[in-house]
Write an enzyme that holds these catalytic residues in place. Structure first.
Site, PDB file in Angstrom:
ATOM      1  N   ASP A   1       6.133 -37.297  -5.089  1.00  0.00           N
ATOM      2  CA  ASP A   1       6.407 -37.446  -3.508  1.00  0.00           C
ATOM      3  C   ASP A   1       6.216 -36.160  -2.855  1.00  0.00           C
ATOM      4  O   ASP A   1       6.350 -35.169  -3.220  1.00  0.00           O
ATOM      5  CB  ASP A   1       7.510 -38.294  -3.137  1.00  0.00           C
ATOM      6  CG  ASP A   1       8.603 -37.775  -3.533  1.00  0.00           C
ATOM      7  OD1 ASP A   1       8.822 -36.907  -4.617  1.00  0.00           O
ATOM      8  OD2 ASP A   1       9.827 -37.635  -2.723  1.00  0.00           O
TER       9      ASP A   1
ATOM     10  N   GLU B   1      11.971 -37.250  -4.945  1.00  0.00           N
ATOM     11  CA  GLU B   1      12.666 -36.003  -5.058  1.00  0.00           C
ATOM     12  C   GLU B   1      13.062 -35.361  -3.674  1.00  0.00           C
ATOM     13  O   GLU B   1      14.103 -34.746  -3.516  1.00  0.00           O
ATOM     14  CB  GLU B   1      11.650 -35.059  -6.076  1.00  0.00           C
ATOM     15  CG  GLU B   1      12.528 -33.779  -6.354  1.00  0.00           C
ATOM     16  CD  GLU B   1      12.621 -32.584  -5.280  1.00  0.00           C
ATOM     17  OE1 GLU B   1      13.425 -31.634  -5.089  1.00  0.00           O
ATOM     18  OE2 GLU B   1      11.768 -32.667  -4.209  1.00  0.00           O
TER      19      GLU B   1
HETATM   20 ZN   LIG Z   1       9.419 -29.949  -4.929  1.00  0.00          ZN
END
Ligand SMILES: [Zn+2]
Ligand SMILES: *[C@@H]1O[C@H](CO)[C@@H](O)[C@H](O)[C@H]1NC(C)=O
Length: 446
Positions: A114, A179
């Site tokens: 992401d 993340e």
């Molecule tokens: Zn990163």
């Protein structure tokens, strides 16, 4: 029969061609990244807007598209009998690569799919999801954080498997999908799975620090900094409640005044206390008042601390309490966590030394040193599973480049991407060493 002979002859010639190609590319790790088809795949990865807006607002369509791209881009990884692939929490990926020597403790490589949002109107030189090439740089959100890593690792593995390489030491590749908004679905579920399987890891390598070139004062020449810890974090809400009133008859102290004084005391602390000054303090929100002629009954501020590894969350909170020192100011902890433990980086630390050797194999001119990450990564979710966590990607950062991460004009040079592939290619093979070689007469020869 002659037809059979013809086919056999063709097959033999084809095999010879493959052998010739493999021989030509031996020793030049970077050649693999230069193949045009690999370039087009890496650029495709940048074009998929796998944006995380919040833990509950991610782009499922884009994440599915990314999964399809991985399967297409790395057919050998997905078909090899040495690699087990699993989808975790719908969009994250776990690859288990089998080693031929089960007594060697496996390690893990971690990256995330992401990215943070990006808008062309912020002043990008190229649209952020275009992967446009300008002067040998590929522009786009995720070129530095962290798709160069996702694609680089898998490309290195694809190439090694194509070459017929069989790792002696097994390893894992984990790709999280959230993340940027905590990793509580992706990384955390990968951790759960590994814990269920009683997996032990010798070390883990994630994103974090990079190669700094002309960025740090007092450092001659470029240096590779391997993150051995991460700062902790705390968000504290300060609020003052007082009786509302008209601005024509103000009391001696208003809620805003009391709060401002408390915040000022917190910020003034910085240069005075050494331990505290290494923890950073930032007022991120300040809210009070609704009307020009009304004294607000409530004033509140949010202060965010990034906690240095030498301090704990509790120490910071205690310091906030004693520094504010005013009963009228209510102190509430919104969230927080301790700094991450410091991983080993001695001469006998396997993970650190193998990463260091791999860096020097690809970039002999670098100085390698341990450092502390100021930002947080998915690797923090692995702290119960593995003691030695390292945070490093050989991204070559010159002055001003760090601001491109999560900022405008995020970009990577084609050469740098090739070197990243070369780094993982080298690291995976270096990990087949069972033990670190002995060092002689104080000189570290490894
Ligand atoms: Zn990163
Ligand atoms: C989500 O991703 C798809 C492509 O996979 C894209 O067409 C769409 O615009 C994205 N949505 C948002 C809100 O970014």
């Amino acid at each position: 029969l002659s037809k059979q002979y013809f086919y056999r002859e063709m097959l033999l010639r084809f095999l010879w061609l493959i052998v010739a190609v493999l021989c030509l590319s031996r020793g030049t790790n970077k050649r693999v990244a230069r193949s045009p088809s690999q370039w087009s795949r890496t650029r495709k990865a940048i074009r998929i807007p796998t944006v995380s807006y919040s833990p509950t607002d991610i782009n499922a369509t884009a994440l599915h598209e990314f999964s399809r791209l991985l399967r297409k881009a790395f057919p050998t990884v997905f078909s090899s009998s040495l690699v087990q692939h699993e989808v975790v929490a719908d969009y994250s990926h776990l690859f288990t690569v089998q080693g031929s020597q089960p007594d060697l403790v496996p390690y893990m490589l971690l990256a995330h799919i992401d990215v943070v949002p990006a808008s062309e109107s912020d002043g990008w030189d190229a649209p952020p999801f275009s992967a446009k090439e300008i002067d040998n740089f590929i522009y786009g959100r995720g070129t530095l954080d962290d798709k160069e890593c996702v694609m680089g690792m898998l490309q290195a593995l694809e190439y090694l498997l194509l070459k017929g390489y069989r790792p002696q030491r097994g390893f894992y590749i984990g790709l999280g999908h959230d993340e940027e908004v905590s990793g509580l679905n992706g990384a955390l579920n990968i951790v759960r799975l590994l814990k269920q399987r009683n997996v032990h890891l010798s070390f883990l390598l994630d994103e974090g620090l990079l190669v700094v070139d002309g960025v740090m004062k007092g450092l001659d020449g470029p240096a590779a900094l391997i993150g051995v810890s991460e700062k902790g974090s705390a968000t504290v809400k300060l609020s003052v409640t007082s009786a509302p009133g008209h601005s024509s008859m103000p009391p001696r102290e208003s809620s805003i005044g009391i709060l401002a004084a408390a915040v000022k005391r917190l910020l003034a602390l910085k240069p005075e206390t050494n331990a505290f000054s290494r923890t950073t303090t930032a007022v991120t929100m300040f809210n009070a008042g609704v009307k020009v002629n009304v004294l607000p009954s409530v004033a509140e501020a949010y202060v965010n601390f990034r906690i240095h590894s030498a301090q704990s969350l509790q120490e910071v909170l205690d310091l906030v309490d004693s520094t504010v020192g005013d009963q009228r100011v209510k102190v509430e902890v919104v969230d927080g966590f301790d700094p991450l433990p410091v991983s080993s980086y001695s001469e006998t630390s396997y993970g650190f030394q193998i990463i260091k050797k791999s860096i020097l194999d690809v970039f002999p001119q670098l100085t390698v040193a341990p450092g502390i990450c100021v930002a947080n990564t998915d690797s923090r979710h692995f702290k119960d599973l593995v003691a030695d966590i390292y945070r490093f990607i050989p991204i070559w950062a010159k002055a001003g480049d760090a601001q491109r991460i999560h900022g405008i004009n995020e970009r990577i040079s084609k050469k740098n991407y090739e070197d990243i592939v070369g780094f993982y290619f080298t690291l995976i093979q270096n990990c087949d060493v069972k033990e670190l070689p002995e060092t002689h007469s104080g000189v570290h020869e490894f």
